[in-house]
Design a protein around this motif. Structure first.
Motif, PDB file in Angstrom:
ATOM      1  N   LYS A  21       3.100   2.150   8.970  1.00  0.00           N
ATOM      2  CA  LYS A  21       3.474   0.908   8.293  1.00  0.00           C
ATOM      3  C   LYS A  21       2.984   0.862   6.841  1.00  0.00           C
ATOM      4  O   LYS A  21       3.682   0.345   5.962  1.00  0.00           O
ATOM      5  N   THR A  22       1.799   1.408   6.584  1.00  0.00           N
ATOM      6  CA  THR A  22       1.316   1.437   5.203  1.00  0.00           C
ATOM      7  C   THR A  22       2.164   2.385   4.367  1.00  0.00           C
ATOM      8  O   THR A  22       2.487   2.088   3.209  1.00  0.00           O
ATOM      9  N   SER A  23       2.560   3.518   4.939  1.00  0.00           N
ATOM     10  CA  SER A  23       3.435   4.453   4.220  1.00  0.00           C
ATOM     11  C   SER A  23       4.770   3.799   3.910  1.00  0.00           C
ATOM     12  O   SER A  23       5.287   3.905   2.790  1.00  0.00           O
ATOM     13  N   GLU A  24       5.336   3.127   4.895  1.00  0.00           N
ATOM     14  CA  GLU A  24       6.619   2.453   4.678  1.00  0.00           C
ATOM     15  C   GLU A  24       6.499   1.356   3.619  1.00  0.00           C
ATOM     16  O   GLU A  24       7.394   1.174   2.795  1.00  0.00           O
ATOM     17  N   ALA A  25       5.368   0.641   3.623  1.00  0.00           N
ATOM     18  CA  ALA A  25       5.176  -0.466   2.683  1.00  0.00           C
ATOM     19  C   ALA A  25       5.111   0.002   1.229  1.00  0.00           C
ATOM     20  O   ALA A  25       5.508  -0.726   0.316  1.00  0.00           O
ATOM     21  N   VAL A  26       4.608   1.232   1.024  1.00  0.00           N
ATOM     22  CA  VAL A  26       4.499   1.736  -0.355  1.00  0.00           C
ATOM     23  C   VAL A  26       5.621   2.719  -0.692  1.00  0.00           C
ATOM     24  O   VAL A  26       5.647   3.293  -1.779  1.00  0.00           O
ATOM     25  N   GLY A  27       6.550   2.918   0.249  1.00  0.00           N
ATOM     26  CA  GLY A  27       7.733   3.718  -0.034  1.00  0.00           C
ATOM     27  C   GLY A  27       7.520   5.214  -0.062  1.00  0.00           C
ATOM     28  O   GLY A  27       8.190   5.917  -0.825  1.00  0.00           O
ATOM     29  N   VAL A  28       6.589   5.724   0.766  1.00  0.00           N
ATOM     30  CA  VAL A  28       6.380   7.171   0.849  1.00  0.00           C
ATOM     31  C   VAL A  28       6.730   7.655   2.248  1.00  0.00           C
ATOM     32  O   VAL A  28       6.756   6.875   3.201  1.00  0.00           O
ATOM     33  N   GLU A  29       7.003   8.951   2.349  1.00  0.00           N
ATOM     34  CA  GLU A  29       7.333   9.533   3.644  1.00  0.00           C
ATOM     35  C   GLU A  29       6.130   9.463   4.570  1.00  0.00           C
ATOM     36  O   GLU A  29       4.999   9.760   4.172  1.00  0.00           O
ATOM     37  N   VAL A  30       6.369   9.082   5.810  1.00  0.00           N
ATOM     38  CA  VAL A  30       5.295   8.994   6.798  1.00  0.00           C
ATOM     39  C   VAL A  30       4.836  10.406   7.158  1.00  0.00           C
ATOM     40  O   VAL A  30       5.665  11.253   7.516  1.00  0.00           O
TER      41      VAL A  30
END
Length: 203
Positions: A99-108
């Motif tokens: 969720k943090t990766s998605e929130a900042v727009g980076v690949e999980v």
């Protein structure tokens, strides 16, 4: 017995509000490296709830000048490599990564994961399997609970101790003996896990 133990603290109930990370690298059952960083949670997940601050003691001011998750991700990738990530209640920590990766727009990031809480349940007979109690059973005592690095070290200690008890040489054997299924985070890892546990795998 090689893996990376991980623990996150969050600013509030949102899984995208990571504010601290602790990482502990284990090789041949021995801790060989550690990493701790504060994280500036992304907007709009950056409110610090009174409850969370009371639990871990991290405030908005403490992370004001910290790097965000996107800036920290290269260091995380370098530290963890292709390791299995081990965490106590691993579902929580894997959701924070996702969720943090998605929130900042980076690949999980893609990793398999193993839950030390579930391993502890299949290894010890305890009244509680909370991290401090399970860690004490593993001989890891008097650590600062809810400090991300200390919690990651406690988690590592549980898995290493459990592996010795079960005479398991690696995480795959430990998972097999304890009947604890691996989890996964990231698109590639999740797809691989789904394929391994899908209908074709049962035929």
């Amino acid at each position: 017995m090689d893996f990376t133990a991980i623990d996150f603290e969050t600013a509030n109930p949102s899984s995208a509000s990571a504010c601290s990370i602790g990482l502990v690298k284990v090789r041949d059952g021995v801790v060989v490296d550690r990493l701790h960083r504060y994280i500036r949670p992304p907007f709009p997940h950056d409110e610090f709830s009174e409850w969370n601050v009371r639990v871990h003691g991290i405030t908005r001011g403490m992370v004001a000048d910290a790097a965000g998750w996107a800036e920290l991700l290269p260091a995380f990738r370098e530290f963890a490599g292709d390791d299995v990530l081990v965490a106590h209640n691993a579902g929580f920590d894997m959701r924070v990564i996702e969720k943090t990766s998605e929130a900042v727009g980076v690949e999980v990031p893609n990793h398999r994961s193993l839950c030390s809480l579930q391993v502890a349940r299949r290894t010890y007979h305890l009244e509680s399997y909370r991290l401090p109690v399970a860690a004490m059973a593993a001989g890891f005592k008097d650590f600062s609970h809810h400090d991300a690095l200390a919690d990651a070290e406690a988690c590592a200690a549980i898995v290493v101790h459990a592996a010795r008890r079960h005479e398991a040489d690696d995480l795959d054997r430990l998972a097999h003996v304890t009947r604890v299924a691996f989890g996964a985070v990231g698109r590639t890892a999740a797809t691989a896990r789904a394929a391994a546990h899908g209908p074709m795998a049962l035929q």
